[in-house]
Design an enzyme around this catalytic site. Structure first.
Site, PDB file in Angstrom:
ATOM      1  N   CYS C 401       0.797  -1.210   0.000  1.00  0.00           N
ATOM      2  CA  CYS C 401       0.000   0.000   0.000  1.00  0.00           C
ATOM      3  C   CYS C 401       0.839   1.272   0.000  1.00  0.00           C
ATOM      4  O   CYS C 401       0.478   2.259  -0.621  1.00  0.00           O
ATOM      5  CB  CYS C 401      -0.992  -0.009   1.142  1.00  0.00           C
ATOM      6  SG  CYS C 401      -0.237  -0.327   2.726  1.00  0.00           S
ATOM      7  N   HIS C 445      -2.055   0.676   7.033  1.00  0.00           N
ATOM      8  CA  HIS C 445      -2.378   1.004   5.657  1.00  0.00           C
ATOM      9  C   HIS C 445      -1.883   2.411   5.349  1.00  0.00           C
ATOM     10  O   HIS C 445      -1.649   3.216   6.249  1.00  0.00           O
ATOM     11  CB  HIS C 445      -3.897   0.913   5.480  1.00  0.00           C
ATOM     12  CG  HIS C 445      -4.336   0.928   4.047  1.00  0.00           C
ATOM     13  ND1 HIS C 445      -3.777   0.102   3.104  1.00  0.00           N
ATOM     14  CD2 HIS C 445      -5.292   1.643   3.412  1.00  0.00           C
ATOM     15  CE1 HIS C 445      -4.362   0.316   1.930  1.00  0.00           C
ATOM     16  NE2 HIS C 445      -5.305   1.273   2.098  1.00  0.00           N
ATOM     17  N   ASP C 461      -8.024   5.928  -2.277  1.00  0.00           N
ATOM     18  CA  ASP C 461      -7.141   4.825  -1.896  1.00  0.00           C
ATOM     19  C   ASP C 461      -6.670   4.115  -3.148  1.00  0.00           C
ATOM     20  O   ASP C 461      -7.388   3.304  -3.719  1.00  0.00           O
ATOM     21  CB  ASP C 461      -7.883   3.852  -0.968  1.00  0.00           C
ATOM     22  CG  ASP C 461      -6.935   2.844  -0.352  1.00  0.00           C
ATOM     23  OD1 ASP C 461      -5.788   2.747  -0.840  1.00  0.00           O
ATOM     24  OD2 ASP C 461      -7.329   2.163   0.608  1.00  0.00           O
TER      25      ASP C 461
END
Lengths: 328, 306, 644
Positions: C401, C445, C461
């Site tokens: 991520c 994250h 995201d």
């Protein structure tokens, strides 16, 4: 007042102990003292450090661990106390000894409870080195423990104050109680090591105590044994063709000794005289002869046997001492 | 019923020996426990009478031996005499061959003569000429002894005292009993008129009943505690032997039977203890106590549950 | 001389082994090995009856241990070198232990080291191990004190003692006035063992964090939880980029949020594990909460570092619009790019800008490009070269991520759209057992926030572009092959998940009530019992009262004369007590019949019942075996006999 005196007085006040106490001595809760042992103090310091660390680092489990160990330590106070409470103490035997060998005082401990008492130690309060091995008392039982106290002088030796102590179960807590059973031990003078041989008098000089036993009182017949003197064989019976029999005479073969203070060399001191007399009494008793004892103001007629030996040695032990017997 | 017989015996004996019920009971208990009795007292308090009464009541063959200082063992156990006709020794039984032997003033005789009797008591038989002659069955000795501080006596040594199951003292009667004695009939005549209370088999039944008295584990605990206390306690120079323990139990059984119980109670043990243990205990020199106080100490040293 | 009995040495050795075992994971490996060897050696000495080693040898070994600690930690002060030294000392002390006194010193060392293991972890397993250690230590003390009972009996006795110590422990644990630590300046390393997000991000940081199954925080929602796509827990916001590492910009904070909360409200309680940082991981965007600080990049901060587990009640409003009137200063910072770095990505951004009609279209274009690039989501991306973002986006095309977020933000900044990286946690797993959400380190994250005129800051995201599963179902579902994940994170074993949920629920209560029992919790609990807001005086008084209660109970227990197990004895003892109470005590040696006879003379009124009872007792106690009716009659008559 010196520090030692002050300490002694303080202890007397704190532990409420006077002289010897009448039996049975019961260890009530007021007589039992509980303090942490040195190890208990060390644990206390450790726990304090652990508590500070727990606070400082906010260790919740640290608190729990510290408090758990602390709780167990606290429990052991009650265990130690419970281990002593309601015991009863009575004096046991204390047989007379010769000076120099330890006086052995038997102490009876009664455990009337339905639980065991574990890890007890008994010792004279002033002489902790004379402690007994740790011992246990089973439920509803009585046990004897022996305290051996070295002897240095003849006469009565009073049992000193005793401490009964326990560190059961964890050694963190020392619980103890002080008491003094009314108990004493007679200390005979030490027998002289290299004494002259026993003065064996013969009958013609044996004097006043000789009454009562003729040498030639015929006492009866018994079966002949090869070692018997031929003078005593009942020859008449043998002549008639009967079996060999031996005549017995009361007092046959008996010798006697008078152990006399006045007969001892003039240069000898009091203790040396007593010591020599003690040696002679022991020797005379061992060889089984009758012996009598003359001390200034005391005369014991010739006799033998354990009570006589004890009477003679007692006279030596208490020679010159004020007569306590009636007072006791 | 052995219990009733035992009770009646006590009653009858107490009619003749006044004011001494406890001593009479103890003497009876001693006989029921098949033990020998030593009565220690000054002359004239009824020692001999007691022995006579017992013999008459129990229907025992009675023999009295007056001990004197010139007495020989043969005067007691008997002598072997050479029979010219048969060309052999023949044994003439002495006075000890009786069911109840009263050895009066045993401490007047020499130790030699004393030990002849004591050996017979122990063995219940007499050895002479290599032959043993059994003594009659049952066999009891009641020995009397004057207190040893009288001059010219040979007190029984401690080791011999152990052979007597009990030692009793009668003591002076109390005023009322003495009055009755003085005012009443001659004891000798009463004695002569006294019929035997027991039939021949009944004494054996009494013995059997005594042996059958129940002794429970708790009582054994108690007796053992007593023995232990006598051995460890400060007051005693000499503790009670295992034989003393057996004697104590036997006497307590008889005592329980005399009191109509089928089991022994601690009280029974305590009741016979002065008689059974008084002459076996020796006070420690550190704390000289008379025998009765010594026994009291022993009783008080052992707690009972409660 | 080896003055200890083998069993004493054995207990000490067992205690030391149990104490040292959890430390081995944290001690320098060489030291762990030395400790293990020394324990084995001591075991052989006890078992084979060998002699204890010479003092000189021990001194040499001690010097070696000290040198090892010094080489590893470069100092003696502080928690870790201290524990390392103590562990070495304990092992060496055991080899020197030839007396009861030495044995006791070993036990004290064990106690301290047992505390030491809580520096690393305080879970239930460790607690159980510590309890076992305490019991073994108690057994050692029993053995040292001379008890020669067989091991099992001694272990039982030790466990019994520990059990007896528990009431006092509970009283003290609950009522001991808790003070928020630290009492003195903490050594620097006090909390270094705490893991979690950091205030910077470089490629690979979050991937490493994801391998940990440790719990970051727990959340219990009062009502329905927000949908998975809205479960973003905001941590540090990273604006400054040096071409490799992302760092936070200078921020301002205040007692109130820089936005007006709107839309759906989600009240919840956040139970945060200690991470020794100021930030609190709130769900976007928390409403005003007294005592907390709000930064202008929407982080929620605690005035002090979170050094112990903390419970915070919050309300979040996910649909709140934020940053519509963002300052130009902040916007400029959100456009900053290191010059010369990642030229290909910069070029891509410029291309997108040219293709877009308005800035609003740029983010969708970037996402579309990412999707077309077939980037793959993996925990173990290939190593990247100098220009990380370029490398990821055009060469390796494998990333976690943080790669996605960094690449996206760089692209947008190159396209002239203000953007920044936000780190935090995403997702969380509901526990069906107690309904709490558990958020683990593996849920760490990074995502992007983009500023568009008129709309303010918008969360985008980029990870979702290539691995939408990550957002919907969590990490394990998103990864192509889950073999590298910790066992507890795997989803394919239903029973394991059930077990884990149960365990988590238990752990949560443990955390809330045992580990999280802090001053606040203590006050909360006691005010629940009606003590208002107890101050430390009240607490001390309460604690003293509690201790007194426990000790009183103990004293009663200690003084209680336990009556016989035998019913007949008990009844008789009762009778004797009753009679003693009216001044008619039985002498110790007095038999029942004599006693009754004596009392009958003293109190003729009692003669009849007493005589009957005493006779019954005598018969039951000393007579031949009696039947039960007799016994019952006896008990009954004593029960009814109440002399006055």
């Amino acid at each position: 007042m010196s520090l030692a005196q002050f300490r002694a007085r303080f202890q007397r006040w704190l532990f409420r102990v006077g002289g010897p106490e009448p039996a049975p001595i019961r260890l009530g809760q007021r007589r039992i003292f509980v303090l942490p042992s040195r190890f208990g103090l060390a644990l206390g310091i450790t726990l304090l450090a652990m508590l500070l660390a727990s606070i400082n680092y906010t260790l919740s489990l640290g608190f729990a661990l510290t408090f758990l160990i602390g709780g167990v330590a606290w429990i052991s106070i009650h265990h130690a106390f419970r281990n002593l409470v309601d015991l009863a103490i009575t004096p046991g035997r204390s047989d007379a000894v010769f000076c120099g060998s330890p006086a052995r005082f038997g102490i009876l401990l009664h455990n009337a409870a339905h639980r065991s008492r574990l890890g007890l130690v008994l010792f004279p309060t002033q002489a902790p080195t004379l402690r007994t091995h740790p011992f246990d008392l089973s439920p509803e039982s009585t046990a004897t423990q022996e305290i051996a106290i070295p002897t240095a002088t003849r006469g009565w030796l009073t049992l000193p104050r005793l401490t009964l102590e326990t560190r059961h179960p964890l050694g963190l807590i020392r619980a103890w109680s002080l008491f003094q059973p009314d108990q004493r031990c007679l200390v005979y003078p030490a027998p002289e090591a290299d004494a002259p041989p026993l003065p064996l008098g013969d009958d013609s000089r044996s004097g006043a105590g000789a009454q009562g036993r003729g040498r030639d009182d015929f006492a009866g017949l018994r079966h002949h044994q090869p070692a018997d003197s031929p003078r005593h064989v009942a020859w008449k019976a043998v002549a008639r063709g009967g079996p060999w029999r031996t005549k017995e005479f009361a007092g046959a073969g008996s010798r006697r000794a008078w152990l006399d203070w006045q007969q001892l060399p003039a240069g000898l001191g009091v203790e040396a005289r007593l010591s020599r007399l003690a040696r002679w009494i022991v020797d005379a008793d061992a060889s089984g002869i009758d012996y009598g004892l003359r001390l200034p103001g005391v005369e014991l007629r010739p006799a033998h046997g354990a009570p006589h030996r004890h009477a003679c040695l007692t006279a030596l032990a208490l020679f010159g001492a004020p007569d306590e017997r009636s007072a006791s | 019923m052995p219990i009733h017989i035992a009770r009646r015996l006590t009653e009858v004996a107490s009619r003749i020996i006044l004011g001494k019920e406890r001593a009479v009971r103890l003497a009876l208990a001693c006989v029921l426990a098949r033990g020998h009795l030593l009565i220690e007292d000054i002359p004239g308090v009824g020692k001999t009478t007691l022995a006579h009464v017992l013999a008459r009541l129990l229907g025992l063959q009675f023999q009295r031996i007056q001990f004197t200082s010139d007495m020989l063992p043969a005067d007691i156990v008997g002598v072997s005499v050479f029979d010219q006709r048969e060309g052999a020794f023949r044994f003439h039984p002495g006075p000890v061959f009786a069911q109840l032997v009263l050895a009066d003033e045993i401490n007047r005789a020499t130790p030699k003569a004393q030990s002849a009797l004591l050996e017979a008591m122990e063995e219940r038989q007499v050895s002479a000429e290599g032959t043993t002659w059994p003594l009659p069955e049952p066999f009891f000795v009641i020995a009397t002894q004057n207190p040893s501080d009288q001059i010219g006596t040979f007190p029984l040594p401690e080791s011999q005292l152990d052979r007597f199951l009990m030692r009793l003292s009668l003591g002076y009667p109390d005023r009322a009993a003495e009055r009755a004695l003085l005012a009443g009939e001659d004891r000798r005549e009463m004695l002569a008129r006294l019929p035997a209370e027991l039939q021949p088999g009944e004494l054996d039944a009494l013995f059997a009943a005594t042996r059958a008295v129940h002794v429970g584990p708790r009582l054994l605990d108690y007796v053992q505690n007593l023995l232990a206390a006598s051995r460890d306690g400060a007051n005693f120079a000499l503790g009670l032997s295992p034989r003393a323990g057996l004697a104590l139990l036997a006497a307590a059984r008889a005592w329980a039977l005399l009191h109509g119980r089928d089991h022994v109670q601690p009280e029974d043990v305590q009741a016979v203890l002065p008689a059974v243990a008084g002459h076996r205990l020796r006070a420690a020199e550190e704390m000289p106590l008379p025998p009765d106080r010594l026994v009291r100490r022993l009783i008080e040293a052992v707690a009972l549950p409660g | 001389m080896n003055g200890l009995r083998p069993d004493q040495a054995g207990w000490l050795l067992a205690g030391a082994a149990i104490t040292l075992a959890p430390h081995t994971a944290h001690l320098p490996p060489a030291l762990s090995a030395i400790c293990a060897l020394l324990l084995v050696w001591r075991g052989l000495i006890a078992h084979r009856g060998w002699r204890l080693p010479h003092r000189g040898l021990l001194m040499a070994l001690a010097a070696g241990v000290v040198a090892l600690v010094l080489m590893t930690f470069h100092q003696f002060f502080g928690k870790e070198p201290g524990i390392a030294l103590l562990a070495g000392l304990l092992s060496l002390k055991l080899l020197e232990t030839g007396s009861v006194r030495d044995g006791r010193a070993v036990v004290l060392l064990c106690f301290f080291l047992q505390l030491g293991q809580f520096f690393y972890q305080q879970n239930m397993a460790i607690a159980a191990l510590a309890l076992l250690g305490v019991i073994v230590a108690i057994a050692s003390l029993l053995a040292l004190e001379g008890s020669t009972a067989p091991p099992q009996a001694r272990a039982r006795e030790a466990a019994k003692l520990a059990l007896q110590g528990m009431p006092l422990m509970l009283v003290l644990f609950v009522l001991f006035p808790r003070i928020q630590g630290p009492l003195w300046g903490l050594p620097d390393d006090a909390y270094n063992s705490v893991g979690g997000l950091s205030d910077s991000m470089a490629p690979g940081d979050l991937a490493r964090l994801s391998e940990s199954g440790a719990i970051a925080f727990r959340v219990s929602f009062e009502g329905d939880p927000p949908p998975p796509a809205e479960r973003y827990w905001r941590g540090p916001v990273l604006t400054r980029f040096d071409g490799h590492t992302w760092r936070p910009d200078r921020v301002q904070d205040g007692a109130h949020p820089a936005y007006r909360p709107q839309g759906m409200a989600y009240p919840y309680v956040l139970t945060l594990e200690a991470h020794n940082r100021h930030w609190l991981l709130a769900l976007d965007f928390p409403g005003a909460t007294p005592g907390l600080r709000f930064t202008d990049d929407y982080q929620l901060l605690s005035p002090d570092a979170v050094q112990s587990r903390r419970r915070i009640a919050l309300v979040s409003y996910p649909h709140t619009p934020v940053g519509r009137d963002e300052s130009s200063l902040n916007l400029r910072a959100a456009l900053q790019l290191p010059s010369g770095a990642n030229p290909r990505t910069v070029e891509l951004g410029q291309r997108l800008r040219a293709a877009a009609k308005s800035p609003d279209e740029i983010p969708p274009l970037a996402i579309a490009h990412f999707r077309a690039s077939r980037l793959s989501y993996t925990l173990e991306p290939a190593p990247l070269g100098r220009d990380d973002v370029d490398n990821f986006l055009f060469d390796t095309r494998q990333g976690f991520c943080e790669h996605f977020a960094a690449a996206f933000v760089v692209t947008l900044r190159a396209a002239g759209v203000p953007a920044r990286v936000v780190t935090g946690y995403q997702g969380g797993e509901p526990n069906p057992v107690d309904g709490t959400f558990v958020v683990r380190q593996s849920d760490a994250h990074a995502w992007a926030e983009v500023w568009l005129a008129g709309r303010g800051w918008i969360r985008i995201d980029p990870t979702a572009a290539s691995a939408p599963q990550r957002i919907e179902k969590g990490l394990a579902a998103a990864l192509p092959d889950s073999t590298h994940l910790p066992l507890m994170l795997r989803t394919d074993l239903a029973w394991l998940r059930g077990l884990r949920n149960r365990l988590d629920a238990l752990n949560n209560s443990w955390n809330q009530w045992v580990l999280g029992y802090n001053p606040a919790r203590q006050r909360e609990l006691l005010s629940g019992f009606g003590f208002g807001e107890p101050d430390w005086q009240t607490l001390t008084a309460l604690m003293s009262a509690g201790c007194a209660l426990v000790m009183g109970g103990l004293t009663v227990w200690a003084l209680r004369r336990r009556t016989s197990a035998d019913a007949i004895d008990r009844s008789w003892a009762l009778l004797c007590r009753r009679l003693a109470a009216i001044g008619l005590p039985r002498a110790d040696w007095e038999g029942p019949l004599d006693y009754a006879a004596r009392l009958a003379r003293q109190r003729p009124d009692l003669a009849e019942p007493l005589n009957r009872i005493a006779t019954d007792y005598a018969r039951l106690r000393y007579g031949p075996a009696a039947d039960t009716t007799q016994q019952q009659r006896f008990h009954q008559s004593i029960k009814n006999f109440r002399p006055r």
